[in-house]
Design a protein around this motif. Structure first.
Motif, mmCIF file in Angstrom:
data_model
loop_
_atom_site.group_PDB
_atom_site.id
_atom_site.type_symbol
_atom_site.label_atom_id
_atom_site.label_comp_id
_atom_site.label_asym_id
_atom_site.label_seq_id
_atom_site.Cartn_x
_atom_site.Cartn_y
_atom_site.Cartn_z
ATOM 1 N N THR B 315 0.738 -0.888 -0.204
ATOM 2 C CA THR B 315 -0.314 0.280 -0.125
ATOM 3 C C THR B 315 0.910 1.379 0.040
ATOM 4 N N MET B 316 2.276 1.116 -0.317
ATOM 5 C CA MET B 316 3.277 2.098 -0.701
ATOM 6 C C MET B 316 3.175 2.855 0.288
ATOM 7 N N GLU B 317 3.210 2.417 1.975
ATOM 8 C CA GLU B 317 4.115 3.804 2.520
ATOM 9 C C GLU B 317 5.026 2.631 3.328
ATOM 10 N N THR B 318 6.038 3.506 4.306
ATOM 11 C CA THR B 318 7.801 3.549 4.761
ATOM 12 C C THR B 318 7.091 3.072 6.086
ATOM 13 N N PRO B 319 8.457 2.650 6.327
ATOM 14 C CA PRO B 319 8.358 2.511 7.839
ATOM 15 C C PRO B 319 8.789 3.933 9.042
ATOM 16 N N LEU B 320 8.824 4.660 7.772
ATOM 17 C CA LEU B 320 8.238 6.216 8.662
ATOM 18 C C LEU B 320 7.088 6.728 8.373
ATOM 19 N N ILE B 337 1.931 1.503 -14.601
ATOM 20 C CA ILE B 337 2.261 0.211 -13.506
ATOM 21 C C ILE B 337 2.738 1.973 -12.190
ATOM 22 N N ALA B 338 3.719 2.944 -13.157
ATOM 23 C CA ALA B 338 3.581 3.817 -11.687
ATOM 24 C C ALA B 338 2.411 4.338 -11.717
ATOM 25 N N MET B 339 1.408 4.985 -12.894
ATOM 26 C CA MET B 339 -0.195 5.112 -12.600
ATOM 27 C C MET B 339 -0.892 5.031 -11.186
ATOM 28 N N ALA B 340 -0.653 3.313 -11.285
ATOM 29 C CA ALA B 340 -0.858 2.388 -10.850
ATOM 30 C C ALA B 340 -0.756 2.831 -9.534
ATOM 31 N N GLN B 341 0.408 2.408 -9.358
ATOM 32 C CA GLN B 341 0.900 2.571 -7.426
ATOM 33 C C GLN B 341 0.655 4.189 -6.843
ATOM 34 N N GLY B 342 0.966 4.753 -7.886
ATOM 35 C CA GLY B 342 0.368 6.553 -7.377
ATOM 36 C C GLY B 342 -0.601 5.992 -7.417
ATOM 37 N N THR B 343 -1.804 5.888 -7.651
ATOM 38 C CA THR B 343 -3.375 6.435 -7.166
ATOM 39 C C THR B 343 -3.432 5.082 -5.660
ATOM 40 N N GLY B 346 -1.944 7.168 -3.197
ATOM 41 C CA GLY B 346 -2.921 8.640 -2.602
ATOM 42 C C GLY B 346 -3.841 7.889 -1.797
ATOM 43 N N LEU B 347 -4.521 6.875 -2.021
ATOM 44 C CA LEU B 347 -5.366 6.194 -1.227
ATOM 45 C C LEU B 347 -4.759 6.045 -0.028
ATOM 46 N N SER B 348 -3.843 5.968 0.402
ATOM 47 C CA SER B 348 -3.556 5.299 1.306
ATOM 48 C C SER B 348 -3.155 6.079 2.186
ATOM 49 N N ILE B 349 -2.805 7.347 1.944
ATOM 50 C CA ILE B 349 -2.430 8.772 2.484
ATOM 51 C C ILE B 349 -4.163 8.882 2.793
ATOM 52 N N ALA B 350 -4.968 9.084 2.222
ATOM 53 C CA ALA B 350 -6.164 9.122 2.000
ATOM 54 C C ALA B 350 -6.942 8.435 3.456
ATOM 55 N N LYS B 351 -6.095 7.484 3.613
ATOM 56 C CA LYS B 351 -6.563 6.486 4.820
ATOM 57 C C LYS B 351 -6.195 6.549 6.122
ATOM 58 N N GLU B 362 -11.322 -0.945 0.607
ATOM 59 C CA GLU B 362 -11.945 -1.430 -0.059
ATOM 60 C C GLU B 362 -10.877 -0.390 -1.352
ATOM 61 N N GLN B 363 -11.765 0.229 -1.927
ATOM 62 C CA GLN B 363 -10.085 1.186 -2.890
ATOM 63 C C GLN B 363 -9.333 1.149 -2.890
ATOM 64 N N LEU B 364 -8.540 0.894 -1.007
ATOM 65 C CA LEU B 364 -7.629 0.341 -1.558
ATOM 66 C C LEU B 364 -7.599 -1.075 -1.841
ATOM 67 N N GLN B 365 -8.028 -1.992 -1.569
ATOM 68 C CA GLN B 365 -7.847 -3.038 -2.106
ATOM 69 C C GLN B 365 -7.339 -3.236 -3.321
#
Ligand SMILES: Cc1cc2nc3c(=O)[nH]c(=O)nc-3n(C[C@H](O)[C@H](O)[C@H](O)COP(=O)(O)OP(=O)(O)OC[C@H]3O[C@@H](n4cnc5c(N)ncnc54)[C@H](O)[C@@H]3O)c2cc1C
Ligand code: FES
Lengths: 90, 414
Positions: B315-320, B337-343, B346-351, B362-365
């Motif tokens: 989900t693109m988070e780092t340990p920091l 793929i970069a685009m899909a990872q970006g999305t 973004g959702l991960s941050i929103a969460k 659900e969106q994130l999954q």
């Protein structure tokens, strides 16, 4: 065949393969020391061009670098900035 | 103050900003180039389906969408340091310091160099520079060139140079040495190219890809590999020749090239000089992760991903805490793929902020799943072992950070 020794590795600071090898051998240095002694990686591009080559040279000088370690550490600033810019931010 | 600062306005950064802003967050993008789009700006290729992938159009679309969502996009701004202070991230740039609780680092990739004698002459450039000059600045890089290094990126850009009417005389390998390593060994190069055979419009590679996967056949294949190479779109791909030196007085005038055996050893007395007025060095790509390194993020060397990559979850988070990554900084792959990872980022941050009530999980999954789907259908894959590289990182994340109770786990390095 090409003479490896004369190939420029760090373009910004014009450091050759030969200089790097000789310095590494003479001083048995760490990555950081090799950088400071030769200035390889310390040029205008911040090492973006020569870092991968330096890493490969370092691998042969310093065996068993752990996969979780970056051979040559990154230091800020990672882009060229004026003293003024850095100063203003303090 | 913005909620989120996105560093890098390529496909990953733009998509990340769009996902954040769609969830109601205040977003600022900084990018050091003159316009947003990142490496998309140079891309132009035909997909196996026959459809064209036009990076300039794609980046315009993303740019418009981001602007509609009031994302603040600042170009020509370089970030030189990233630091956490009192639970906020300080993003130091050449035009002041920005501060936010969340940062998405999407700084993309840089090119591996291949140092050889004469590579500092004017007229020598990285293959990526040739791409930017041709497709972004519309400047002709030269009349007749030689590409040193045979990989997917070289083929993609060869095609773009040809579309622009520029002649590429031949593609040869670099001389095998401690720095070029596998890129100078015909057998290794052949192995990596076979996995991307659908991209190589050459009968030998396409036809060969099925049965040449066997080591011994590949060796025989290489021994019989035509001396003049096989043609890729009219340009000979010479896997049994290596560039020894780039020659010229004030500018590139030619390349000294020698024959090599299947292991890359030079055959004495076989040197010839071929004329050229430009040379492209194609060493491949590595993740440009300097900012996550100075921020203190732990790294892992995963060759399938292109080199050292910051630890990150799917989900693109780092340990920091508050620091996220997306795109090529997490491993070398194509623009979609970069685009899909970006999305996903973004959702991960929103969460994390607590936005998207109810539906966010659900969106994130869905977004994570989408990254896998896009990967499966990618027209360009830079490393054939990408899936194994991705699993290694996921495994590492699970082992180090996720085994604890997910919620208030002590995994975060604050
Ligand atoms: C030379 C080259 C050619 C490529 N060609 C292709 C191709 O033909 N097809 C393909 O599918 N993929 C290609 N790729 C892969 C490409 O990286 C991905 O397609 C995709 O663009 C990656 O997206 P991204 O958002 O991760 O990074 P990028 O698109 O690279 O965007 C990163 C952005 O971050 C900015 N940035 C970086 N560091 C800083 C900083 N310190 N401060 C401020 N801004 C910063 C950069 O200016 C850039 O705009 C290429 C990559 C490179 C390097
Ligand atoms: S090439 Fe070494 S610092 Fe730029």
């Amino acid at each position: 065949m090409a003479n490896m020794g004369e190939i420029v590795i760090c373009r910004c600071e014009e450091v050759t393969y030969g200089q790097l090898q000789a310095t590494a051998e003479e001083h048995k240095c760490t990555a950081r020391e090799l950088k400071l002694r030769t200035r390889a990686g310390m040029g205008f591009c911040g090492g973006r061009t020569c870092r991968p080559s330096l890493d490969r040279i370092l691998e042969s000088v310093i065996p068993n670098i752990a996969p979780g370690e970056i051979p040559l550490k990154y230091q800020p600033p990672i882009r060229p900035v004026t003293f003024g810019t850095v100063g203003e931010n303090q | 103050m913005s909620d989120v600062i996105v560093i890098g306005g390529g496909p990953a950064g733009l998509a990340g900003a769009i996902a954040c802003a769609s969830s109601g967050l205040n977003v600022t993008i900084v990018d050091e180039f003159i316009k947003p789009g990142g490496r998309l700006l140079g891309q132009l290729h035909q997909e196996p389906s026959g459809e064209w992938w036009n990076g300039i159009k794609e980046s315009e679309r993303l740019h418009q969408e981001a602007r509609k969502l009031s994302v603040d996009i600042r170009c020509g701004v370089s970030v030189y340091n990233l630091e956490k202070e009192n639970h906020l991230w300080n993003v130091y740039t050449n035009s002041g310091t920005l501060t936010a609780p969340f940062v998405l680092v999407a700084t993309g990739a840089a090119e591996y160099p291949i140092p050889l004698p004469g590579w500092t002459l004017p007229g020598v450039m990285s293959i990526g520079a040739a791409q930017v000059m041709t497709n972004v600045h519309r400047v002709q890089v030269g009349k007749k060139g030689i590409i040193i290094g045979a990989n997917i990126l070289a083929f993609a850009i060869l095609n773009e140079l040809q579309l622009a009417g520029i002649t590429v005389d031949r593609i040869v390998l670099p001389e095998r040495n401690q720095i070029s390593q596998k890129a100078g060994e015909p057998e290794e190069v052949m192995k990596s190219l076979l996995n991307a055979a659908h991209l190589a419009p050459s009968p030998l590679l396409r036809f060969g890809s099925r049965f040449m996967r066997r080591d011994w056949i590949r060796k025989i294949g290489l021994n019989f590999y035509p001396k003049n190479g096989v043609k890729v779109n009219g340009t000979p791909l010479q896997l049994r020749k290596a560039a020894i030196e780039i020659i010229g007085k004030d500018h590139v005038e030619g390349v000294r090239i020698a024959d090599i055996d299947a292991n890359g050893t030079i055959i004495a007395g076989s040197e010839t000089i071929y004329e050229a007025d430009f040379v492209c060095i194609a060493g491949g790509l590595y993740p440009l992760a300097e900012l996550t390194a100075v921020a203190g993020c732990p790294f892992q060397y995963i060759p399938e991903l292109g080199g050292h990559v910051p630890h990150h979850s799917e989900t693109m988070e780092t340990p920091l805490e508050g620091l996220f990554v997306a795109g090529n900084i997490t491993g070398i792959e194509s623009g979609k793929i970069a685009m899909a990872q970006g999305t996903t980022a973004g959702l991960s941050i929103a969460k994390h902020v607590g936005k998207g009530a109810g539906t966010i999980d659900e969106q994130l999954q869905q977004a994570v799943k989408n990254v896998r789907t896009v990967r499966q259908h990618a027209a360009i894959q830079f490393n054939p072992e990408i899936n194994s590289g991705r699993s290694k990182m996921n495994q590492l994340w699970d082992d180090l950070y996720a085994n604890n109770n997910r919620e208030d786990s002590p995994k975060k390095i604050v």
